[in-house]
Design a protein around this motif. Sequence first.
Motif, PDB file in Angstrom:
ATOM      1  N   MET A   1       0.822  -1.197   0.000  1.00  0.00           N
ATOM      2  CA  MET A   1       0.000   0.000   0.000  1.00  0.00           C
ATOM      3  C   MET A   1       0.865   1.259   0.000  1.00  0.00           C
ATOM      4  O   MET A   1       0.548   2.242  -0.678  1.00  0.00           O
ATOM      5  N   ALA A   2       1.976   1.241   0.738  1.00  0.00           N
ATOM      6  CA  ALA A   2       2.866   2.398   0.773  1.00  0.00           C
ATOM      7  C   ALA A   2       3.436   2.687  -0.618  1.00  0.00           C
ATOM      8  O   ALA A   2       3.507   3.848  -1.050  1.00  0.00           O
ATOM      9  N   ILE A   3       3.825   1.630  -1.334  1.00  0.00           N
ATOM     10  CA  ILE A   3       4.350   1.794  -2.689  1.00  0.00           C
ATOM     11  C   ILE A   3       3.272   2.335  -3.617  1.00  0.00           C
ATOM     12  O   ILE A   3       3.514   3.223  -4.448  1.00  0.00           O
ATOM     13  N   THR A   4       2.062   1.816  -3.461  1.00  0.00           N
ATOM     14  CA  THR A   4       0.944   2.257  -4.291  1.00  0.00           C
ATOM     15  C   THR A   4       0.610   3.724  -4.044  1.00  0.00           C
ATOM     16  O   THR A   4       0.369   4.486  -4.988  1.00  0.00           O
ATOM     17  N   LEU A   5       0.613   4.127  -2.783  1.00  0.00           N
ATOM     18  CA  LEU A   5       0.310   5.511  -2.455  1.00  0.00           C
ATOM     19  C   LEU A   5       1.367   6.458  -3.010  1.00  0.00           C
ATOM     20  O   LEU A   5       1.048   7.566  -3.457  1.00  0.00           O
ATOM     21  N   LYS A   6       2.622   6.032  -2.992  1.00  0.00           N
ATOM     22  CA  LYS A   6       3.691   6.854  -3.582  1.00  0.00           C
ATOM     23  C   LYS A   6       3.459   7.008  -5.076  1.00  0.00           C
ATOM     24  O   LYS A   6       3.566   8.120  -5.632  1.00  0.00           O
ATOM     25  N   SER A   7       3.106   5.917  -5.753  1.00  0.00           N
ATOM     26  CA  SER A   7       2.835   5.981  -7.191  1.00  0.00           C
ATOM     27  C   SER A   7       1.626   6.871  -7.470  1.00  0.00           C
ATOM     28  O   SER A   7       1.623   7.650  -8.434  1.00  0.00           O
ATOM     29  N   MET A   8       0.603   6.742  -6.625  1.00  0.00           N
ATOM     30  CA  MET A   8      -0.608   7.537  -6.816  1.00  0.00           C
ATOM     31  C   MET A   8      -0.315   9.022  -6.648  1.00  0.00           C
ATOM     32  O   MET A   8      -0.814   9.857  -7.410  1.00  0.00           O
ATOM     33  N   TRP A   9       0.522   9.362  -5.657  1.00  0.00           N
ATOM     34  CA  TRP A   9       0.826  10.774  -5.444  1.00  0.00           C
ATOM     35  C   TRP A   9       1.646  11.331  -6.607  1.00  0.00           C
ATOM     36  O   TRP A   9       1.402  12.458  -7.061  1.00  0.00           O
ATOM     37  N   ASP A  10       2.605  10.540  -7.115  1.00  0.00           N
ATOM     38  CA  ASP A  10       3.387  10.979  -8.275  1.00  0.00           C
ATOM     39  C   ASP A  10       2.467  11.211  -9.471  1.00  0.00           C
ATOM     40  O   ASP A  10       2.636  12.188 -10.221  1.00  0.00           O
ATOM     41  N   TRP A  11       1.495  10.315  -9.649  1.00  0.00           N
ATOM     42  CA  TRP A  11       0.518  10.470 -10.734  1.00  0.00           C
ATOM     43  C   TRP A  11      -0.320  11.722 -10.516  1.00  0.00           C
ATOM     44  O   TRP A  11      -0.554  12.493 -11.459  1.00  0.00           O
TER      45      TRP A  11
ATOM     46  N   ARG B   1      -9.418   4.522  -8.176  1.00  0.00           N
ATOM     47  CA  ARG B   1      -9.327   3.591  -9.310  1.00  0.00           C
ATOM     48  C   ARG B   1      -7.871   3.458  -9.774  1.00  0.00           C
ATOM     49  O   ARG B   1      -7.442   2.369 -10.193  1.00  0.00           O
ATOM     50  N   PHE B   2      -7.109   4.545  -9.719  1.00  0.00           N
ATOM     51  CA  PHE B   2      -5.693   4.455 -10.053  1.00  0.00           C
ATOM     52  C   PHE B   2      -4.977   3.528  -9.076  1.00  0.00           C
ATOM     53  O   PHE B   2      -4.187   2.672  -9.483  1.00  0.00           O
ATOM     54  N   ALA B   3      -5.257   3.697  -7.777  1.00  0.00           N
ATOM     55  CA  ALA B   3      -4.613   2.864  -6.758  1.00  0.00           C
ATOM     56  C   ALA B   3      -4.955   1.400  -6.944  1.00  0.00           C
ATOM     57  O   ALA B   3      -4.076   0.521  -6.844  1.00  0.00           O
ATOM     58  N   LEU B   4      -6.205   1.091  -7.233  1.00  0.00           N
ATOM     59  CA  LEU B   4      -6.604  -0.298  -7.420  1.00  0.00           C
ATOM     60  C   LEU B   4      -5.919  -0.907  -8.646  1.00  0.00           C
ATOM     61  O   LEU B   4      -5.516  -2.077  -8.626  1.00  0.00           O
ATOM     62  N   ALA B   5      -5.781  -0.104  -9.697  1.00  0.00           N
ATOM     63  CA  ALA B   5      -5.084  -0.590 -10.890  1.00  0.00           C
ATOM     64  C   ALA B   5      -3.615  -0.881 -10.576  1.00  0.00           C
ATOM     65  O   ALA B   5      -3.049  -1.867 -11.053  1.00  0.00           O
ATOM     66  N   GLU B   6      -3.009  -0.023  -9.749  1.00  0.00           N
ATOM     67  CA  GLU B   6      -1.614  -0.241  -9.355  1.00  0.00           C
ATOM     68  C   GLU B   6      -1.467  -1.532  -8.554  1.00  0.00           C
ATOM     69  O   GLU B   6      -0.427  -2.191  -8.602  1.00  0.00           O
ATOM     70  N   LEU B   7      -2.519  -1.885  -7.811  1.00  0.00           N
ATOM     71  CA  LEU B   7      -2.510  -3.114  -7.016  1.00  0.00           C
ATOM     72  C   LEU B   7      -3.000  -4.323  -7.816  1.00  0.00           C
ATOM     73  O   LEU B   7      -3.123  -5.426  -7.267  1.00  0.00           O
ATOM     74  N   SER B   8      -3.301  -4.087  -9.107  1.00  0.00           N
ATOM     75  CA  SER B   8      -3.823  -5.147 -10.002  1.00  0.00           C
ATOM     76  C   SER B   8      -5.136  -5.721  -9.470  1.00  0.00           C
ATOM     77  O   SER B   8      -5.393  -6.928  -9.567  1.00  0.00           O
ATOM     78  N   LEU B   9      -5.973  -4.853  -8.922  1.00  0.00           N
ATOM     79  CA  LEU B   9      -7.272  -5.257  -8.410  1.00  0.00           C
ATOM     80  C   LEU B   9      -8.384  -4.663  -9.269  1.00  0.00           C
ATOM     81  O   LEU B   9      -8.249  -3.557  -9.795  1.00  0.00           O
ATOM     82  N   GLU B  10      -9.464  -5.391  -9.407  1.00  0.00           N
ATOM     83  CA  GLU B  10     -10.607  -4.879 -10.146  1.00  0.00           C
ATOM     84  C   GLU B  10     -11.306  -3.793  -9.326  1.00  0.00           C
ATOM     85  O   GLU B  10     -11.298  -3.819  -8.092  1.00  0.00           O
ATOM     86  N   SER B  11     -11.913  -2.844 -10.027  1.00  0.00           N
ATOM     87  CA  SER B  11     -12.596  -1.730  -9.363  1.00  0.00           C
ATOM     88  C   SER B  11     -14.010  -2.128  -8.964  1.00  0.00           C
ATOM     89  O   SER B  11     -15.002  -1.649  -9.521  1.00  0.00           O
ATOM     90  N   ASP B  12     -14.111  -3.038  -7.988  1.00  0.00           N
ATOM     91  CA  ASP B  12     -15.414  -3.394  -7.434  1.00  0.00           C
ATOM     92  C   ASP B  12     -16.058  -2.144  -6.863  1.00  0.00           C
ATOM     93  O   ASP B  12     -15.427  -1.391  -6.103  1.00  0.00           O
ATOM     94  N   GLU B  13     -17.323  -1.900  -7.220  1.00  0.00           N
ATOM     95  CA  GLU B  13     -17.959  -0.633  -6.860  1.00  0.00           C
ATOM     96  C   GLU B  13     -18.085  -0.449  -5.352  1.00  0.00           C
ATOM     97  O   GLU B  13     -17.958   0.658  -4.833  1.00  0.00           O
ATOM     98  N   GLY B  14     -18.329  -1.538  -4.630  1.00  0.00           N
ATOM     99  CA  GLY B  14     -18.411  -1.428  -3.173  1.00  0.00           C
ATOM    100  C   GLY B  14     -17.076  -1.060  -2.567  1.00  0.00           C
ATOM    101  O   GLY B  14     -16.999  -0.238  -1.639  1.00  0.00           O
ATOM    102  N   LEU B  15     -16.011  -1.638  -3.093  1.00  0.00           N
ATOM    103  CA  LEU B  15     -14.672  -1.330  -2.615  1.00  0.00           C
ATOM    104  C   LEU B  15     -14.301   0.109  -2.961  1.00  0.00           C
ATOM    105  O   LEU B  15     -13.732   0.829  -2.131  1.00  0.00           O
ATOM    106  N   VAL B  16     -14.618   0.529  -4.164  1.00  0.00           N
ATOM    107  CA  VAL B  16     -14.344   1.910  -4.571  1.00  0.00           C
ATOM    108  C   VAL B  16     -15.053   2.884  -3.627  1.00  0.00           C
ATOM    109  O   VAL B  16     -14.464   3.857  -3.157  1.00  0.00           O
TER     110      VAL B  16
END
Length: 242
Positions: A48-58, A76-91
């Motif tokens: 998650m820390a790596i994903t958040l860094k990527s998200m902030w750079d984006w 949705r960007f963060a979920l894509a970075e984690l290779s997870l589908e954008s389930d609407e409940g999770l979003v």
Amino acid sequence: MAEQRVVQAITFDFWNTLVSESRNADDRTTKWVESIRAAGVEVSDEQMAITLKSMWDWFVTQWESNQVVTPEGAVRFALAELSLESDEGLVAAMVAALEAGFDPADMQIAPGIAETLAELRAAGIKVGIICDVGLTPSVTLRGYLEHHGLLEHFDHWSFSDDVGWYKPDQRMFDHAMAGLGVTDPAAMAHIGDLKRTDIAGAKAAGWTTFRYTGLGADDSELDDADHVIDHHSELVRILIID
């Protein structure tokens, strides 16, 4: 006889001008991990820390190219970075964590800001906000101000997620000027901490510019403001002419 006051209205940047972020740990990361695990997916704090860094750079890239980012877009960007589908409940759960923001009691308020805002308005100067919203939406930012008794001091606000652009785009400054009922750019002033967005944008709009250093510094070699101050009380001294 008193001299005529030139400035009729002033706008404030939000982050590092009115307030700075919580000094406590950002529990939104924890909430995101909990939401993802509740959806049946295991994710580590390190991932998650790596994903958040990527998200902030984006986000910074989008910000600099004037592409407004929504909380949903960031999720949705963060979920894509984690290779997870954008389930609407999770979003929805992850967006809710961003919308909740920080505990406003933990925010650092600029010293003397309440008194300065009151004095400016008492002198007949209208007061507004021009803010580039990051990952926390403007409705939450206004809640921070309301918690600290500051929201009532503002006559108008121009948040990027409402207006549709980021500073230094002149449309942000035009929106503020119209909302404050001022027609002459020379009668406007803006105060913020960043040269690229606050100072360059306000200068291009023909406004008087102030750079505030009380909550942060901008050491870039870009053009500086007309005035550089480290305490908001200096606005009263400069703008209110006896």
